[in-house]
Write a protein that holds these residues in place. Structure first.
Motif, PDB file in Angstrom:
ATOM      1  N   ALA A 197      44.878  57.398  35.495  1.00 18.91           N
ATOM      2  CA  ALA A 197      46.019  56.635  35.993  1.00 18.91           C
ATOM      3  C   ALA A 197      47.217  56.840  35.072  1.00 18.91           C
ATOM      4  O   ALA A 197      48.355  56.886  35.507  1.00 18.91           O
ATOM      5  CB  ALA A 197      45.656  55.159  36.090  1.00 18.91           C
TER       6      ALA A 197
ATOM      7  N   TYR B  76      45.729  46.206  34.495  1.00 14.53           N
ATOM      8  CA  TYR B  76      45.857  47.635  34.170  1.00 14.53           C
ATOM      9  C   TYR B  76      46.648  47.796  32.879  1.00 14.53           C
ATOM     10  O   TYR B  76      46.355  48.638  32.063  1.00 14.53           O
ATOM     11  CB  TYR B  76      46.562  48.396  35.303  1.00 14.53           C
ATOM     12  CG  TYR B  76      45.698  48.599  36.518  1.00 14.53           C
ATOM     13  CD1 TYR B  76      44.672  49.537  36.494  1.00 14.53           C
ATOM     14  CD2 TYR B  76      45.895  47.861  37.671  1.00 14.53           C
ATOM     15  CE1 TYR B  76      43.879  49.749  37.605  1.00 14.53           C
ATOM     16  CE2 TYR B  76      45.101  48.057  38.788  1.00 14.53           C
ATOM     17  CZ  TYR B  76      44.095  48.999  38.750  1.00 14.53           C
ATOM     18  OH  TYR B  76      43.307  49.202  39.842  1.00 14.53           O
TER      19      TYR B  76
ATOM     20  N   ILE C 278      46.094  41.572  37.399  1.00 17.11           N
ATOM     21  CA  ILE C 278      45.809  41.970  38.776  1.00 17.11           C
ATOM     22  C   ILE C 278      44.748  41.049  39.372  1.00 17.11           C
ATOM     23  O   ILE C 278      44.856  40.605  40.502  1.00 17.11           O
ATOM     24  CB  ILE C 278      45.334  43.437  38.843  1.00 17.11           C
ATOM     25  CG1 ILE C 278      46.363  44.368  38.189  1.00 17.11           C
ATOM     26  CG2 ILE C 278      45.070  43.866  40.285  1.00 17.11           C
ATOM     27  CD1 ILE C 278      47.640  44.542  38.932  1.00 17.11           C
TER      28      ILE C 278
ATOM     29  N   SER D 180      46.010  40.821  51.706  1.00 13.14           N
ATOM     30  CA  SER D 180      47.147  41.670  52.026  1.00 13.14           C
ATOM     31  C   SER D 180      47.166  42.880  51.099  1.00 13.14           C
ATOM     32  O   SER D 180      46.472  42.911  50.083  1.00 13.14           O
ATOM     33  CB  SER D 180      48.451  40.892  51.918  1.00 13.14           C
ATOM     34  OG  SER D 180      48.480  40.238  50.673  1.00 13.14           O
ATOM     35  N   SER D 181      47.969  43.844  51.461  1.00 16.83           N
ATOM     36  CA  SER D 181      48.054  45.073  50.669  1.00 16.83           C
ATOM     37  C   SER D 181      48.536  44.745  49.259  1.00 16.83           C
ATOM     38  O   SER D 181      49.476  43.979  49.082  1.00 16.83           O
ATOM     39  CB  SER D 181      49.015  46.038  51.350  1.00 16.83           C
ATOM     40  OG  SER D 181      49.070  47.221  50.601  1.00 16.83           O
ATOM     41  N   GLY D 182      47.846  45.304  48.267  1.00 15.55           N
ATOM     42  CA  GLY D 182      48.229  45.051  46.875  1.00 15.55           C
ATOM     43  C   GLY D 182      47.609  43.791  46.308  1.00 15.55           C
ATOM     44  O   GLY D 182      47.900  43.400  45.175  1.00 15.55           O
ATOM     45  N   ALA D 183      46.723  43.134  47.088  1.00 17.62           N
ATOM     46  CA  ALA D 183      46.114  41.893  46.607  1.00 17.62           C
ATOM     47  C   ALA D 183      45.131  42.157  45.474  1.00 17.62           C
ATOM     48  O   ALA D 183      44.809  41.264  44.698  1.00 17.62           O
ATOM     49  CB  ALA D 183      45.419  41.178  47.753  1.00 17.62           C
ATOM     50  N   GLY D 184      44.616  43.377  45.385  1.00 20.48           N
ATOM     51  CA  GLY D 184      43.666  43.716  44.332  1.00 20.48           C
ATOM     52  C   GLY D 184      42.271  44.013  44.844  1.00 20.48           C
ATOM     53  O   GLY D 184      41.302  44.030  44.080  1.00 20.48           O
TER      54      GLY D 184
ATOM     55  N   SER E  13      40.919  46.893  46.181  1.00 24.45           N
ATOM     56  CA  SER E  13      40.326  48.138  45.668  1.00 24.45           C
ATOM     57  C   SER E  13      40.016  47.991  44.188  1.00 24.45           C
ATOM     58  O   SER E  13      38.997  48.491  43.698  1.00 24.45           O
ATOM     59  CB  SER E  13      41.282  49.312  45.873  1.00 24.45           C
ATOM     60  OG  SER E  13      41.555  49.483  47.240  1.00 24.45           O
ATOM     61  N   THR E  14      40.896  47.302  43.485  1.00 25.44           N
ATOM     62  CA  THR E  14      40.689  47.109  42.054  1.00 25.44           C
ATOM     63  C   THR E  14      39.377  46.374  41.804  1.00 25.44           C
ATOM     64  O   THR E  14      38.567  46.779  40.966  1.00 25.44           O
ATOM     65  CB  THR E  14      41.862  46.302  41.464  1.00 25.44           C
ATOM     66  OG1 THR E  14      43.079  46.958  41.797  1.00 25.44           O
ATOM     67  CG2 THR E  14      41.733  46.160  39.974  1.00 25.44           C
TER      68      THR E  14
ATOM     69  N   GLN F  96      39.052  54.768  50.509  1.00 25.35           N
ATOM     70  CA  GLN F  96      40.168  54.701  51.451  1.00 25.35           C
ATOM     71  C   GLN F  96      40.584  56.093  51.914  1.00 25.35           C
ATOM     72  O   GLN F  96      40.772  56.341  53.088  1.00 25.35           O
ATOM     73  CB  GLN F  96      41.360  54.007  50.784  1.00 25.35           C
ATOM     74  CG  GLN F  96      41.538  52.590  51.260  1.00 25.35           C
ATOM     75  CD  GLN F  96      42.618  51.860  50.481  1.00 25.35           C
ATOM     76  OE1 GLN F  96      42.800  52.058  49.282  1.00 25.35           O
ATOM     77  NE2 GLN F  96      43.336  51.002  51.161  1.00 25.35           N
TER      78      GLN F  96
ATOM     79  N   HIS G 179      39.519  46.196  56.879  1.00 24.64           N
ATOM     80  CA  HIS G 179      40.811  46.133  57.559  1.00 24.64           C
ATOM     81  C   HIS G 179      40.604  45.951  59.054  1.00 24.64           C
ATOM     82  O   HIS G 179      41.551  45.754  59.793  1.00 24.64           O
ATOM     83  CB  HIS G 179      41.613  47.421  57.311  1.00 24.64           C
ATOM     84  CG  HIS G 179      41.969  47.625  55.868  1.00 24.64           C
ATOM     85  ND1 HIS G 179      42.986  46.956  55.250  1.00 24.64           N
ATOM     86  CD2 HIS G 179      41.411  48.401  54.907  1.00 24.64           C
ATOM     87  CE1 HIS G 179      43.064  47.322  53.980  1.00 24.64           C
ATOM     88  NE2 HIS G 179      42.109  48.197  53.748  1.00 24.64           N
TER      89      HIS G 179
HETATM   90  N1  LIG Z   1      45.956  52.576  38.227  1.00 23.17           N
HETATM   91  C1  LIG Z   1      46.781  51.525  38.327  1.00 23.17           C
HETATM   92  N2  LIG Z   1      47.617  51.228  37.305  1.00 23.17           N
HETATM   93  C2  LIG Z   1      48.452  50.162  37.397  1.00 23.17           C
HETATM   94  N3  LIG Z   1      48.525  49.365  38.462  1.00 23.17           N
HETATM   95  C3  LIG Z   1      47.727  49.626  39.511  1.00 23.17           C
HETATM   96  C4  LIG Z   1      46.819  50.724  39.492  1.00 23.17           C
HETATM   97  N4  LIG Z   1      46.143  50.735  40.674  1.00 23.17           N
HETATM   98  C5  LIG Z   1      46.621  49.686  41.379  1.00 23.17           C
HETATM   99  N5  LIG Z   1      47.551  49.004  40.690  1.00 23.17           N
HETATM  100  C6  LIG Z   1      48.245  47.796  41.119  1.00 23.17           C
HETATM  101  O1  LIG Z   1      47.287  46.783  41.269  1.00 23.17           O
HETATM  102  C7  LIG Z   1      47.583  45.972  42.401  1.00 23.17           C
HETATM  103  C8  LIG Z   1      46.383  45.888  43.291  1.00 23.17           C
HETATM  104  O2  LIG Z   1      46.110  47.178  43.816  1.00 23.17           O
HETATM  105  P1  LIG Z   1      44.874  47.494  44.749  1.00 23.17           P
HETATM  106  O3  LIG Z   1      44.811  48.939  44.973  1.00 23.17           O
HETATM  107  O4  LIG Z   1      43.657  46.833  44.192  1.00 23.17           O
HETATM  108  O5  LIG Z   1      45.332  46.749  46.080  1.00 23.17           O
HETATM  109  P2  LIG Z   1      44.569  46.663  47.453  1.00 23.17           P
HETATM  110  O6  LIG Z   1      44.312  45.240  47.685  1.00 23.17           O
HETATM  111  O7  LIG Z   1      43.403  47.585  47.486  1.00 23.17           O
HETATM  112  O8  LIG Z   1      45.685  47.159  48.472  1.00 23.17           O
HETATM  113  P3  LIG Z   1      45.523  48.066  49.816  1.00 23.17           P
HETATM  114  O9  LIG Z   1      45.030  47.149  50.893  1.00 23.17           O
HETATM  115  O10 LIG Z   1      46.912  48.502  50.092  1.00 23.17           O
HETATM  116  O11 LIG Z   1      44.590  49.164  49.522  1.00 23.17           O
HETATM  117  C9  LIG Z   1      48.793  46.594  43.063  1.00 23.17           C
HETATM  118  O12 LIG Z   1      49.908  45.822  42.713  1.00 23.17           O
HETATM  119  C10 LIG Z   1      48.890  47.963  42.473  1.00 23.17           C
HETATM  120  O13 LIG Z   1      50.234  48.317  42.347  1.00 23.17           O
END
Ligand SMILES: Nc1ncnc2c1ncn2[C@@H]1O[C@H](COP(=O)(O)OP(=O)(O)OP(=O)(O)O)[C@@H](O)[C@H]1O
Ligand SMILES: [Mg+2]
Length: 603
Positions: free
Chosen positions: A135, A371, A377, A396-400, A402-403, A443, A555
């Motif tokens: 990253a 991160y 996050i 919602s998108s960006g909620a975290g 995938s993290t 994804q 989704h």
């Molecule tokens: N490698 C990274 N370094 C820094 N920030 C990150 C990294 N990956 C994701 N983020 C941030 O962490 C937050 C959560 O991201 P994540 O990918 O978990 O969202 P998500 O819920 O899976 O969204 P989506 O539904 O769009 O896939 C976002 O604000 C993103 O910008």
């Protein structure tokens, strides 16, 4: 300097060749000197047949003034000075040429081998790094390190050391000859060296700067190409062809400008250096006229001297350039060593145990994750996933989402709290044994430039064709695979572009099916598929999920409804947990999401 020593360490396995190269370079230097020595008798003896000398004096031994004749090295039958000379010139050239060939070959052998070793090591190091590392380091940077930085290191090992050693030996040989011919003239000429070297190195610097600018402009151009070709659909959809064309032309014009600047500097070098040379020779000529008239120097001696002096130009020029290449190479090796020294953040603890096969549950205990230090996050996540359960995460998108999922295979480690698998903190078990139990469908579908078969069997050794086919059948991929020209042996790669989104996903599902892990992490693709394709993917996923513990980032409404439990993630915290029926009437985030987001048609 320690970097240089470290670099030399890499050459150690090849020290025999390195040593031989050095010896051979010394031979080349000696031959250059010998050639300059032969000039004098060419003029003084051979071209003056009336001369009384019947033998060609090479030099007097410095201590006892014992004369060394060229004939001493020749067969006794050869007496004629012309023949002796001709043979000598050819012999020296042959010896020099052979020595040069092998010296170049050996030193390049060392250089390329060191680079091969270094590249292997670097690749292994990088690929073992944690996801956080990737990253932080853009792919392009990593690629340029593995390719071009290493190339520059190769320069240090072969070209720089070759130039440095080779030219030093030649220079020493020629200097000896110069002083042997006429030490006063030698000193006088050496005083003039800075006047030649200074302008030459100034121009050299200018040329290098210009070529760097040229490379930068070229990179701009490449960037535009890459961006517009890979995004061609967007360019066309927005009617931006003209805009992009103008952008490209402007960048191309800037490239032309710097290229021409480079050409001017390059083209000026030759004439300027020749002028300086001519001035030097003219000055020497005035001096020599005096000496030759007073018989302090012979004609041959003077020509030999000039020959050696002119021959010195190239080595001096190269030696002044060597430092520059060397500095560049040191800079490049610093970057390479930097990567070699990064310790992967995710690694096995000493005494890490092998995780037994997943039996009971995964528990998130007060998990925080960030991160970078500024933005949290995930905050205070508590979650229990029991064996056999299907847990959907929505938000919602960006909620975290995938993290959160990425923490389970330890792509990242939690910042606070812990994740337990059957009671073992996942940081206490070996990464390998942990990941072996987890299947992931992400994804975006990643397929490699390999056969369909190998893409499905990715990471698994000795899979029978039958097993692969069974997985493909369960993933509803078998039918379209056998329709491809070479079936399972079809190369994806370029052709991968021609697989539809749904087909790619089904291959990825087959891959997860073949691995047959107890635990499955599904990050549903957000991209829309057409209804038929969607249906196939859904069926394939259902086959994959059967009998497994699943964490699915959902989704699609159909997936959500099938889940035993739904976890709603909102800006990094769990806000609601329950079944679809529970949540849809609760009037919370889920209800809103349900109305807004889960757009697929109700079955
Ligand atoms: N490698 C990274 N370094 C820094 N920030 C990150 C990294 N990956 C994701 N983020 C941030 O962490 C937050 C959560 O991201 P994540 O990918 O978990 O969202 P998500 O819920 O899976 O969204 P989506 O539904 O769009 O896939 C976002 O604000 C993103 O910008
Ligand atoms: Mg995501």
């Amino acid at each position: 300097m320690s970097d240089v020593r470290r670099l030399l360490g890499f050459a150690k396995p090849y020290r025999l060749r390195f040593g031989m190269a050095i010896v051979l370079m010394a031979v080349v230097g000696a031959c250059e000197a010998l050639m300059a020595l032969l000039i004098k008798p060419v003029f003084d003896v051979v071209l003056k047949p009336a001369s009384p000398a019947s033998r060609i004096l090479l030099f007097n031994w410095p201590f006892d003034h014992h004369p060394i004749y060229l004939e001493d090295f020749m067969p006794h039958s050869v007496h004629n000075v012309w023949t002796v000379m001709a043979l000598a010139i050819i012999a020296v050239t042959i010896v020099k040429g052979s020595a040069e060939f092998f010296a170049t070959y050996f030193i390049s052998y060392v250089g390329h081998s060191v680079v091969k070793d270094l590249r292997n090591l670097l690749y292994t190091k990088i690929i073992e790094q944690s996801m956080a590392f990737f990253a932080q380091h853009p792919t392009g940077k990593l690629m340029s390190s593995v390719t071009s930085d290493i190339e520059k290191v190769q320069d240090a090992v072969s070209r720089v050391s070759a130039d440095f050693l080779q030219e030093s030996f030649t220079l020493i040989g020629l200097l000896v000859v110069l002083f042997y011919y006429d030490w006063r003239l030698a000193i006088a000429s050496l005083v003039s060296v800075p006047f030649v070297v200074f302008p030459s190195s100034t121009i050299g610097r200018y040329i290098r700067a210009a070529s760097r600018f040229s490379q930068e402009r070229m990179a701009d151009l490449n960037h535009i190409l890459q961006e517009t070709f890979s995004g061609i659909r967007i360019v066309k959809a927005f009617g931006m062809e003209l805009f992009e064309t103008l952008k490209f032309r402007a960048a191309n014009k800037r490239l032309l400008k710097v290229n021409l600047r480079w050409v001017r500097a390059q083209a000026a070098t030759g004439p300027i250096m020749e002028l300086l040379g001519a001035v030097t020779i003219a000055a020497l000529l005035l001096y020599a006229r005096n000496e030759i008239q007073h018989q302090a120097q012979t004609l041959g001696g003077f020509v030999g001297f000039l020959y050696a002096l002119i021959k010195m130009y190239e080595p001096i020029k190269r030696l002044t350039g060597v430092n520059n290449s060397f500095q560049q190479a040191v800079g490049a090796s610093e970057r390479v060593f930097h990567y070699l020294d990064v310790r992967s953040e995710i690694h096995d603890r000493p005494g890490a145990i092998v995780l037994p096969r997943f039996e009971r549950e995964i528990v998130f205990e007060n998990v925080d994750f960030e991160y970078d230090a500024e933005t949290a996050i995930l905050r205070g996540v508590n979650l229990r996933i029991r064996k056999g359960e299907v847990v959907a995460i929505v938000g919602s998108s960006g909620a975290g989402k995938s993290t959160l999922a990425n923490l389970i295979p330890r792509f990242f480690d939690v910042t606070r709290g812990r994740i337990l698998m059957d009671g073992h903190d996942i940081r206490d078990v070996s990464v390998k044994s942990l990941r072996a139990q987890i299947g992931m469908v992400t994804q975006e579908t990643i397929l490699f430039n390999d056969t369909v078969f190998n893409n499905i069997a990715y990471g698994l050794e000795n899979q029978s064709p039958q097993a692969v086919e069974n997985a493909a059948r369960a993933a509803l991929a078998h039918d379209f695979i056998v329709e491809m020209p070479r079936g399972y042996q079809t190369l994806i790669g370029e052709r991968g572009q021609r697989l539809s989104g749904g087909q790619r996903q089904r291959i990825a599902i087959a891959r997860a099916l073949l691995k047959n892990p107890p635990l499955l992490i599904l990050d549903e693709a957000t991209s829309e598929l057409d209804t038929e394709s969607e249906l196939l993917v859904q069926k394939a996923l259902a086959n994959l999920m059967a009998g497994r513990t699943v964490l699915v980032i959902a989704h699609r409404l159909s997936t959500v409804r099938r889940a035993d439990r739904i976890v709603v993630l909102d800006r990094g915290t769990i806000s609601e947990v329950g079944t679809h029926e529970d949540l849809v009437n609760r009037g919370g985030i889920y209800q809103r999401l349900h109305e807004l987001q889960f757009v697929d048609a109700e079955p």
